[in-house]
Write an enzyme that holds these catalytic residues in place. Structure first.
Site, short mmCIF file in Angstrom:
data_model
loop_
_atom_site.label_atom_id
_atom_site.label_comp_id
_atom_site.label_asym_id
_atom_site.label_seq_id
_atom_site.Cartn_x
_atom_site.Cartn_y
_atom_site.Cartn_z
CD GLU A 109 75.20 25.48 55.91
OE1 GLU A 109 75.13 26.71 55.86
OE2 GLU A 109 74.16 24.89 56.56
CE1 TYR A 144 67.73 27.78 55.61
CE2 TYR A 144 65.89 29.01 57.01
CZ TYR A 144 67.25 28.59 56.98
OH TYR A 144 68.14 28.95 57.93
#
Length: 539
Positions: free
Chosen positions: A327, A401
């Protein structure tokens, strides 16, 4: 006749694509004149959150500049939320709602280059997430002491789920935002940017004021409500702040020790933390995590890996906290560099997933980094292309991803010059810092910076779900090789090792061969860990 037939096929194809999406989708994802006629300059959000009622009331003051003369603009607010009034120059404006879009009419045409403010008052019960952050909405929970523990995550679903906004990644407020949130006494709210102070409203509520200096994605504007303890730390050029549940203070102080080496790594590879003016925060949340700009949501329960598991299946991912690293990587990729349309979200997720491998390499070296990134390949589904449909709020495959990350690893080894690669990546983040871009922008940059035509490689991995297959066969002293399962123009090189010597081959769709003296099946190695490919040996 042939051309007419092709036109018919094209029209039918477009109709089939459009049939997959609704008017609601195009209203949220599209860029019609009611959106493109103006540019948001600033948001000033001032709301009260009532935990017991799970409700919000307040307003967003939106400052904007008119780009082309217009008498109508589109803002967005989910249709389950109530529009109380919209005020401009002390006048209440007329508006029409269509699904989540709010079309606002002005009494006169607004001139180009003119600047305006309107106050959008609203109230209601925002959507509750069933499984945040994978579905958008609020999370209302209690901590172990029975105090409110509240957060929100809306990526993909839309920021207009809980506040009025131009709900498009194509426009960020150039001059930042203020987030003022009143919550019941006994808990506090933590939002993006710097804390300006709090005010007891003398009604059982305290308002907590936060200020963001930088442009900010609408979906990363956030609220976090809890009985937080504030832990302060500092690097030479960056403030580090952690807001954690009171019960978790001791473990948080130890666990977040990895933040400094992470920041040192990322700043060396990607440039200075892009939002240093707003500081960096980790904020404990009642859901797993989200890349809220300068207020990263953390909910991995102080475990290593991803909820205690290694997504790579190699063991390498168990020495760091996945949520902290991933993150935070988004601060460069997604928050600083943003895709215009969520169809291009690999620009966020592919690069950010690659940042995990970069961190592994910083801390453990190249071999562990290659082990980690190749282990992640097991999570790739190859169900559909990474790039989604544009203009309808549609993301492509979740392969954005891991396949996106492995694409970058492949490009690194195609370029085959680490000094050049790291400079290219560093310059990419600096060149497009705080900018909104497209996949075409990325491809053009990589082509120019590398001095190579990488377009066929990007096209193969982003726009198809086909993984290149390298077919090879040993016949005597000859190694025969060719590509299959690829686009016709695919032209990626591949490296092999023969008796300790690295050699570069240039396969095509047609069979090629190279003579290697005393060649045996076990005397050469194909570096398939450096290129995201499949191998197929002919008997």
């Amino acid at each position: 006749m042939k051309n007419s037939f092709l036109v018919v096929l094209l029209v039918l194809g477009i109709q089939q694509i459009n049939a997959q999406f609704t008017r609601r989708d195009s209203l949220q994802g599209g860029l019609r004149i009611e959106r493109t006629s103006y540019d948001v300059k600033r948001y000033d959000l001032n709301i009260t959150i009532h935990p017991e009622q799970k409700s919000i009331e307040g307003f967003n003051e939106i400052t904007f500049e008119v780009l082309v003369p217009t008498q109508k603009i589109q803002l967005d607010l989910f249709d389950n939320m109530k529009v109380d009034s919209i005020v401009w120059n002390t006048k209440k404006l007329q508006y029409q709602r269509e699904y989540d879009a709010v079309f606002i009419a002005f009494p006169e045409k607004l001139a180009s280059k003119s600047n305006h403010k309107l106050q959008f008052y609203y109230s209601g019960n925002p959507k509750i997430a069933k499984n945040a952050p994978w579905d958008g909405g609020f999370v209302f929970k209690k901590d172990s002491n029975g105090k409110d523990f509240i957060g929100v995550a809306v990526q993909g679903t839309g920021a207009s789920l809980w506040y009025p906004v131009k709900d498009s990644q194509s426009d960020e407020p150039d001059f930042g935002a203020s987030i003022k949130v009143a919550v019941p006494n006994g808990v506090m709210n933590v939002s993006n940017g710097r804390f300006l102070g709090s005010e007891d409203l003398k009604n059982g509520y305290t308002r907590w004021d936060w200020e963001v200096k930088n442009p900010i994605n609408n979906y990363t504007i956030t609220v976090n409500i809890a009985d937080y303890v504030h832990i302060q730390d500092k690097m030479p050029d960056l403030d580090l702040d952690y807001y954690v549940l009171r019960e978790n203070e001791t473990k948080a102080r130890e666990h977040f020790a990895e933040v400094k080496p992470m920041m040192e790594c990322f700043q060396s590879k990607f440039g200075r933390y892009p939002f240093w003016e707003d500081g960096y925060k980790l904020v404990e949340t009642p859901y797993l995590g989200m890349e809220h700009q300068s207020a990263v949501a953390y909910g991995n329960k102080y475990k290593k890996g991803y909820m205690g598991f290694d997504l790579s299946g190699t063991g390498v991912g168990m020495f760091f906290d996945y949520i902290t690293i991933h993150e935070t990587g988004h601060e460069w990729f997604g928050n600083s560099i943003t895709s215009t349309d969520i169809a291009d979200m690999w620009i966020h997720e592919g690069f950010t997933t690659y940042s995990e491998t970069v961190f592994v390499e910083c801390m453990k070296g190249y071999d562990d980094a290659m082990k980690y990134i190749n282990g992640q390949a097991r999570n790739i589904r190859n169900d559909k292309p990474i790039i989604g449909q544009f203009g309808v709020n549609n993301e492509g495959s979740g392969d954005m991803y891991y396949k996106g990350s492995l694409l970058l690893n492949t490009l690194r080894h195609v370029i085959a010059d680490d000094e050049k690669w790291w400079k290219l990546l560093y310059d990419y983040t600096e060149t497009y810092k705080k900018k909104i871009i497209t996949t075409e922008t990325v491809i053009t940059y990589f082509n120019e910076a590398s001095g190579m035509d990488l377009t066929p490689i990007f096209n193969q991995y982003l726009y198809t779900n086909k993984i290149p297959v390298l077919n090879y066969e040993v016949t005597g002293d000859y190694l025969n090789y060719s590509w299959s399962n690829v686009n016709e123009d695919f032209n990626m090189p591949i490296d092999i090792d023969f008796e300790g010597k690295k050699m570069r081959l240039y396969p095509t769709l047609e069979n090629q061969k190279i003579k290697l003296k005393k060649l045996r099946k076990r005397s050469f190695q194909i570096y398939d860990n450096q290129f995201f490919i499949k191998l197929e040996e002919k008997d």
